[in-house]
Scaffold this motif. Structure first.
Motif, PDB file in Angstrom:
ATOM      1  N   GLN A  86    -102.410  55.277  58.249  1.00 30.34           N
ATOM      2  CA  GLN A  86    -102.843  54.791  59.558  1.00 30.34           C
ATOM      3  C   GLN A  86    -102.008  55.448  60.656  1.00 30.34           C
ATOM      4  O   GLN A  86    -101.122  54.826  61.221  1.00 30.34           O
ATOM      5  CB  GLN A  86    -102.700  53.270  59.637  1.00 30.34           C
ATOM      6  CG  GLN A  86    -103.663  52.531  58.742  1.00 30.34           C
ATOM      7  CD  GLN A  86    -103.767  51.055  59.119  1.00 30.34           C
ATOM      8  OE1 GLN A  86    -103.573  50.672  60.269  1.00 30.34           O
ATOM      9  NE2 GLN A  86    -104.058  50.229  58.149  1.00 30.34           N
ATOM     10  N   PRO A  87    -102.313  56.709  60.949  1.00 29.37           N
ATOM     11  CA  PRO A  87    -101.614  57.345  62.067  1.00 29.37           C
ATOM     12  C   PRO A  87    -101.974  56.618  63.353  1.00 29.37           C
ATOM     13  O   PRO A  87    -103.085  56.090  63.462  1.00 29.37           O
ATOM     14  CB  PRO A  87    -102.183  58.768  62.059  1.00 29.37           C
ATOM     15  CG  PRO A  87    -103.515  58.647  61.411  1.00 29.37           C
ATOM     16  CD  PRO A  87    -103.368  57.554  60.381  1.00 29.37           C
ATOM     17  N   LEU A  88    -101.054  56.553  64.293  1.00 26.59           N
ATOM     18  CA  LEU A  88    -101.354  55.922  65.577  1.00 26.59           C
ATOM     19  C   LEU A  88    -102.365  56.799  66.318  1.00 26.59           C
ATOM     20  O   LEU A  88    -102.102  57.975  66.585  1.00 26.59           O
ATOM     21  CB  LEU A  88    -100.073  55.763  66.406  1.00 26.59           C
ATOM     22  CG  LEU A  88     -98.950  55.017  65.693  1.00 26.59           C
ATOM     23  CD1 LEU A  88     -97.755  54.841  66.633  1.00 26.59           C
ATOM     24  CD2 LEU A  88     -99.423  53.662  65.187  1.00 26.59           C
ATOM     25  N   HIS A  89    -103.500  56.227  66.611  1.00 30.00           N
ATOM     26  CA  HIS A  89    -104.597  56.996  67.186  1.00 30.00           C
ATOM     27  C   HIS A  89    -104.296  57.488  68.600  1.00 30.00           C
ATOM     28  O   HIS A  89    -103.547  56.863  69.331  1.00 30.00           O
ATOM     29  CB  HIS A  89    -105.875  56.147  67.197  1.00 30.00           C
ATOM     30  CG  HIS A  89    -106.589  56.188  65.878  1.00 30.00           C
ATOM     31  ND1 HIS A  89    -107.932  55.966  65.753  1.00 30.00           N
ATOM     32  CD2 HIS A  89    -106.138  56.446  64.624  1.00 30.00           C
ATOM     33  CE1 HIS A  89    -108.280  56.076  64.485  1.00 30.00           C
ATOM     34  NE2 HIS A  89    -107.200  56.356  63.778  1.00 30.00           N
ATOM     35  N   GLU A  90    -104.944  58.577  68.948  1.00 30.97           N
ATOM     36  CA  GLU A  90    -104.860  59.190  70.280  1.00 30.97           C
ATOM     37  C   GLU A  90    -103.508  59.838  70.556  1.00 30.97           C
ATOM     38  O   GLU A  90    -103.259  60.317  71.640  1.00 30.97           O
ATOM     39  CB  GLU A  90    -105.163  58.170  71.397  1.00 30.97           C
ATOM     40  CG  GLU A  90    -106.511  57.499  71.211  1.00 30.97           C
ATOM     41  CD  GLU A  90    -107.108  56.983  72.496  1.00 30.97           C
ATOM     42  OE1 GLU A  90    -106.922  57.645  73.536  1.00 30.97           O
ATOM     43  OE2 GLU A  90    -107.766  55.940  72.458  1.00 30.97           O
ATOM     44  N   LEU A  91    -102.623  59.837  69.547  1.00 27.71           N
ATOM     45  CA  LEU A  91    -101.280  60.385  69.751  1.00 27.71           C
ATOM     46  C   LEU A  91    -101.072  61.625  68.885  1.00 27.71           C
ATOM     47  O   LEU A  91    -101.704  61.770  67.848  1.00 27.71           O
ATOM     48  CB  LEU A  91    -100.232  59.332  69.389  1.00 27.71           C
ATOM     49  CG  LEU A  91     -99.757  58.361  70.477  1.00 27.71           C
ATOM     50  CD1 LEU A  91    -100.898  57.732  71.228  1.00 27.71           C
ATOM     51  CD2 LEU A  91     -98.878  57.288  69.875  1.00 27.71           C
ATOM     52  N   GLN A  95     -95.580  62.204  68.997  1.00 22.71           N
ATOM     53  CA  GLN A  95     -95.682  60.950  69.756  1.00 22.71           C
ATOM     54  C   GLN A  95     -95.708  59.733  68.834  1.00 22.71           C
ATOM     55  O   GLN A  95     -95.178  58.677  69.177  1.00 22.71           O
ATOM     56  CB  GLN A  95     -96.928  60.973  70.645  1.00 22.71           C
ATOM     57  CG  GLN A  95     -96.786  61.922  71.832  1.00 22.71           C
ATOM     58  CD  GLN A  95     -98.086  62.101  72.601  1.00 22.71           C
ATOM     59  OE1 GLN A  95     -99.176  61.923  72.053  1.00 22.71           O
ATOM     60  NE2 GLN A  95     -97.980  62.461  73.868  1.00 22.71           N
ATOM     61  N   VAL A  99     -92.985  56.786  69.488  1.00 21.84           N
ATOM     62  CA  VAL A  99     -93.310  55.361  69.656  1.00 21.84           C
ATOM     63  C   VAL A  99     -92.582  54.530  68.605  1.00 21.84           C
ATOM     64  O   VAL A  99     -91.963  53.502  68.905  1.00 21.84           O
ATOM     65  CB  VAL A  99     -94.833  55.130  69.586  1.00 21.84           C
ATOM     66  CG1 VAL A  99     -95.158  53.645  69.454  1.00 21.84           C
ATOM     67  CG2 VAL A  99     -95.517  55.713  70.819  1.00 21.84           C
TER      68      VAL A  99
ATOM     69  N   THR B 181     -93.520  56.136  77.005  1.00 25.84           N
ATOM     70  CA  THR B 181     -93.645  55.699  75.611  1.00 25.84           C
ATOM     71  C   THR B 181     -94.433  54.394  75.523  1.00 25.84           C
ATOM     72  O   THR B 181     -95.214  54.188  74.600  1.00 25.84           O
ATOM     73  CB  THR B 181     -92.241  55.522  74.997  1.00 25.84           C
ATOM     74  OG1 THR B 181     -91.475  56.689  75.284  1.00 25.84           O
ATOM     75  CG2 THR B 181     -92.317  55.374  73.495  1.00 25.84           C
ATOM     76  N   LEU B 184     -97.989  55.291  75.604  1.00 30.92           N
ATOM     77  CA  LEU B 184     -98.436  55.819  74.309  1.00 30.92           C
ATOM     78  C   LEU B 184     -98.698  54.675  73.329  1.00 30.92           C
ATOM     79  O   LEU B 184     -99.699  54.661  72.616  1.00 30.92           O
ATOM     80  CB  LEU B 184     -97.382  56.765  73.719  1.00 30.92           C
ATOM     81  CG  LEU B 184     -97.109  58.074  74.466  1.00 30.92           C
ATOM     82  CD1 LEU B 184     -95.994  58.853  73.771  1.00 30.92           C
ATOM     83  CD2 LEU B 184     -98.368  58.922  74.552  1.00 30.92           C
ATOM     84  N   ALA B 188    -102.218  53.676  71.508  1.00 29.43           N
ATOM     85  CA  ALA B 188    -102.338  53.600  70.053  1.00 29.43           C
ATOM     86  C   ALA B 188    -102.845  52.227  69.610  1.00 29.43           C
ATOM     87  O   ALA B 188    -103.520  52.102  68.597  1.00 29.43           O
ATOM     88  CB  ALA B 188    -100.992  53.898  69.401  1.00 29.43           C
ATOM     89  N   THR B 192    -105.494  51.215  66.398  1.00 29.77           N
ATOM     90  CA  THR B 192    -104.612  51.027  65.253  1.00 29.77           C
ATOM     91  C   THR B 192    -103.527  50.016  65.616  1.00 29.77           C
ATOM     92  O   THR B 192    -102.349  50.332  65.633  1.00 29.77           O
ATOM     93  CB  THR B 192    -103.980  52.381  64.831  1.00 29.77           C
ATOM     94  OG1 THR B 192    -103.620  53.127  66.017  1.00 29.77           O
ATOM     95  CG2 THR B 192    -104.944  53.211  64.033  1.00 29.77           C
TER      96      THR B 192
END
Ligand SMILES: Nc1ncnc2c1ncn2[C@@H]1O[C@H](COP(=O)(O)OP(=O)(O)OP(=O)(O)O)[C@@H](O)[C@H]1O
Ligand SMILES: [Mg+2]
Lengths: 237, 326
Positions: A86-91, A95, A99, B181, B184, B188, B192
């Protein structure tokens, strides 16, 4: 450092976990094994806070774990990977780590991020979109990367090695071994492959139908015919 | 790349110098621009909440109204100077947003609807709490914007500068937050959320913070409006138009961009008032609806992205033309 006492989880009528006891000491490397649907991922979900148990207690260091919200558990030093990445989306990849580091540790340390990228072989991929532009191995590496960026005391790896082809798997296994040896981090790994468990872990816990049926050294466990029968999914009627 | 940095600077200079120089003497147009900027300010706050917080609000009228009332009453009844009172109006709206926070547990349309309900509750409160708010009759003679260093901010040009500054500051804050940050993490969280939480992101707290920030900006804009038109009643302050027009403006201009909501507000409002209203005095709003639909069909991401794409396309064609000629 981690202690689960009589944890039970029910989904509707289904008892996913029944009176599970699990102890992880400082610096230990524990394997969590069992057939599909045994409740392994559910154990991780309870520890990280995504699932609330219906009964039981849990302590992490001096903390009453079940009272803590998810983010506070991460802050306290519990990190996990997801079975399905589950990669952090849109990043971007970087990034993702920024985060995780900022919120998991409370500070920013770009040098440490570079180290993690380098360690996981993701340096070349750092500026790519994490959700869309990575291969499976890279997704698996990023899962570990996000976890490491939070500077954990306890690392929960949910089938971090599954689905990788032989060479990739061997490399990844060595990497995790190195990580454990160098940092002294406590690790719990969910993994089906007996050899891998034997190579990495000092102790293995076997779950079957939501119950702990063995908690021993890997050699003993994989010599026990009863355990092996459940482990390979064969059942006597 | 470099052109992208210059364009906003040129736009800002044009807004501060050219617009007043060219139109400053046309009171009617200036007051329309001030109204458009007022809508634009709410539109920026609304889009910020949607883009970063992942929340669609149908209730920004609540924050606009609370900001207007708090600031008006502080200046009238507590003798506060106008600018501190406006900030307090924003703070009041942010506090009001805390009341709506149980709604943060709700998702998608349920959040949108519950916040709409809150807007109605605030309107009823403003009507019923007569001893504080003066009830349905409203508030007259709200103090005007002050004169600062000899410059009368209550004049058409003065109030233009005030609202322009509020909107640009909101946009600058938005742009900064989006790159941070925290921004970001907020991005996210949309798709997710669990994965974001397990790395330590306190997602509910961040959403609450975004709602409070959006409410604050909207409250300051509401307060500005109160001191600019010097009148307030519950139906006006909590009118659904303060919700609908900004949404239309943001979607038309491009709610995913930072400048889109402002551009949308200026285009929609000015075209509506200066063009459509003149040949369709009643029901000209319907053309707005048609325009919005046309924009969504033509370019779902709105006007600003559409213009950007067109500019890129033209540039490419021109470059290709040069190459062909060479
Ligand atoms: N959120 C949920 N809602 C309902 N049932 C669930 C949920 N999560 C897990 N289960 C059920 O609980 C049982 C245990 O699931 P879990 O994912 O913990 O197994 P696992 O040991 O990780 O299996 P696998 O090896 O396939 O990953 C399964 O029967 C599963 O269908
Ligand atoms: Mg699993």
């Amino acid at each position: 450092m981690l202690q689960l006492e009589d944890i039970s989880v029910a989904f509707g009528g289904l008892a996913a976990l029944s009176n599970v006891n699990l102890r992880v000491d400082n610096g230990e490397f524990v394997g969590l094994v069992g057939p599909n649907g045994a409740g392994k991922t559910t154990v991780f979900n309870v520890i990280s806070g995504l699932v609330k148990p219906t009964a039981g207690n849990a302590r992490f260091i001096a903390m009453d774990l079940l009272k803590q919200p998810i983010h506070a558990r991460a802050r306290a030093g519990i990190a996990r990977t997801f079975q399905i990445p589950q990669p952090l989306h849109e990043l971007t990849v970087r990034q993702n780590l920024i985060v995780a580091q900022k919120f998991g540790t409370g500070h920013s340390d770009p040098k440490r991020i570079d180290e993690i990228l380098d360690f996981l072989g993701l340096t070349e991929r750092a500026e790519r979109n994490a959700a869309n532009d990575l291969a499976l191995t890279e997704h698996k590496a990023l899962e570990v990367g996000k976890a490491l960026a939070t500077d954990p005391k306890l690392l929960l790896l949910d089938e971090a090695l599954a689905g990788l082809e032989t060479t990739g798997k061997r490399q990844f296994t060595q990497m995790i071994k190195q990580l454990h040896e160098e940092t002294g981090l406590a690790i719990v790994i969910i993994e089906h492959d007996i050899e891998t468990i034997s190579e990495l872990c000092q102790r293995a816990v076997v779950l079957d139908f939501g119950k702990v049926i063995a908690d021993e050294t890997p050699e003993r466990i994989f010599r026990d015919p009863e355990v092996m029968r459940s482990y390979t999914g064969e059942r006597s009627a | 790349m470099r052109a992208n940095g210059i364009l906003p600077a040129v736009a800002v200079i044009a807004l501060y110098l050219l617009v007043p120089a060219a139109l400053g003497h046309v009171d009617y147009v200036m007051s329309l621009i001030v109204a458009a900027l007022t809508i634009g300010g709410i539109a920026v706050a609304w889009a910020m909440l949607g883009n970063l917080g992942g929340m669609v609000s149908f209730g920004h009228a609540a924050f606009f109204g609370v900001g207007a009332y708090v600031s008006a009453l502080l200046t009238l009844d507590a003798g506060w100077p106008v600018f501190p009172a406006m900030l307090a109006g924003g703070a009041g709206a942010a506090i009001a947003s805390v009341v709506t926070m149980p709604a943060l547990r709700l998702r998608g349309p349920y959040f949108a609807l519950s916040i709409l309900a809150f807007a109605h509750i605030f309107r009823i409160l403003a009507t019923e709490l007569e001893s504080i708010t003066r009830g349905a009759g409203g508030i007259l003679s709200i103090p005007v914007l002050p004169t600062v260093a000899g410059f009368d901010l209550s004049s058409k040009i003065g109030s233009y500068y005030v609202i322009l500054t509020i909107v640009l500051m909101a946009m600058a804050g938005y742009a900064w937050l989006r790159r941070s940050t925290v921004g970001l993490a907020l991005l996210a969280m949309h798709d997710t959320e669990d994965a974001t939480k397990v790395v330590g992101v306190p997602s509910t707290r961040l959403k609450a913070m975004m709602l409070a920030l959006s409410a604050f900006i909207t409250g300051v804009v509401g307060a500005f409006n109160a001191h600019q038109i010097n009148f307030l009643d519950p139906d006006y302050a909590f009118s659904g138009l303060w919700t609908v027009l900004p949404i239309v403006a943001a979607i038309f201009g491009g709610y995913r961009t930072i400048s889109g909501p402002l551009v949308g507000a200026l285009v929609i409002y000015l075209v509506d008032q200066l063009v459509f209203k003149s040949f369709l005095p009643h029901g000209h709003e319907i053309i707005l609806g048609a325009l919005l639909v046309a924009m969504i069909v033509l370019s779902p991401t709105g006007l600003v992205p559409l213009v950007r794409q067109t500019v890129t396309l033209v540039r490419q064609t021109v470059t290709r033309g040069h190459h062909a000629a060479a």
